[in-house]
Enzyme design. Sequence first.
Site, PDB file in Angstrom:
ATOM      1  N   CYS A  78      -0.887 -11.749 -10.446  1.00 39.76           N
ATOM      2  CA  CYS A  78      -1.675 -10.493 -11.134  1.00 39.76           C
ATOM      3  C   CYS A  78      -2.915 -10.886 -10.926  1.00 39.76           C
ATOM      4  CB  CYS A  78      -1.559 -10.714 -12.666  1.00 39.76           C
ATOM      5  SG  CYS A  78      -2.551  -9.438 -13.575  1.00 39.76           S
ATOM      6  N   CYS A 226      -3.891  -2.019 -10.449  1.00 41.61           N
ATOM      7  CA  CYS A 226      -3.198  -2.942 -10.295  1.00 41.61           C
ATOM      8  C   CYS A 226      -3.592  -3.664  -8.929  1.00 41.61           C
ATOM      9  CB  CYS A 226      -1.916  -2.643 -10.045  1.00 41.61           C
ATOM     10  SG  CYS A 226      -0.513  -4.053  -9.866  1.00 41.61           S
TER      11      CYS A 226
END
Length: 292
Positions: A78, A226
């Site tokens: 992430c 993202c």
Amino acid sequence: MSALANHAFVKMNGIGNEIVVVDLRAHPGVITAEDARAVASPNGAPYDQLMALYPPRAAGTESFVRIYNNDGSEAGACGNGMRCVASIVFEETGKDALTFETKAGLINCWRGSEPGTYTVDMGKPRFGWQDIPLAEEFRDTRGIELQVGPIDAPILHTPSVVNMGNPHAVFWVDDPYAYDLEKFGPMLEHHPIFPDRANITLATIKSRDHIVMRTWERGAGLTKACGSAACATAVAAARLGRADRKVRLSLPGGDLVIEWRERDDHVLMTGSVAFEFDGIFDPALFNAAATA
Ligand SMILES: N[C@@H](CCC[C@H](N)C(=O)O)C(=O)O
């Protein structure tokens, strides 16, 4: 009792990617999928990813970081979350560079050249069909045979696929905002071609150094940003010969700069992070989740 009950947390965002950071370095405990979902509930601190800092396992690293999506699943990478974590640990240590361990490997972070920005080295992209992973062999993953809609008039088709520590499919469109991503996203995330599911991005290449995109995140849904999807999109565009190796990506929550470094194949992502609030997890939240 949950490992998170009564524990302090920080709510941040990386250009709109909603992140909760919990520091379990002094009190490591197991976070279950139920815990992760309870935190994401409207009574908790709703997030896209929860970043849990555990004691370091490898020499020279600050922490082993586990990453949870709001559906309780665990992610390997992430980028935006790592930038949020790095901003906290930079503050705490005063260091100039940090290394973390995640399930996807070692991750290096630096302060960016603009104040309040952080760079994360997301490692090397992988393109083999088994690495994405895909359920069947595709020799050329720059565009695979997959489409949504009628066979002779597909609405979305021929995505580029990339593994950036997690699986990504990037559909090239004229206007990423012209599609109902809340409808197509879950359908494609769970398509049988993606045995580990996938993050689904719609992107348009505006110029060799600028791309506009939006993402439906595996395990988290529609997001304002993202980071690993931005890396996958930049790399996929460069692989197609349609963009340079350094590009600006405009996401709903803001811009990221991605550089696919020639000398070592690593992908670097730079952007800002923001502190929102901090708090203590209420044990009742977890009790309620356990008895629901
Ligand atoms: N928002 C993240 C990616 C989060 C992981 C993803 N949902 C997955 O499970 O693959 C980022 O900034 O990279």
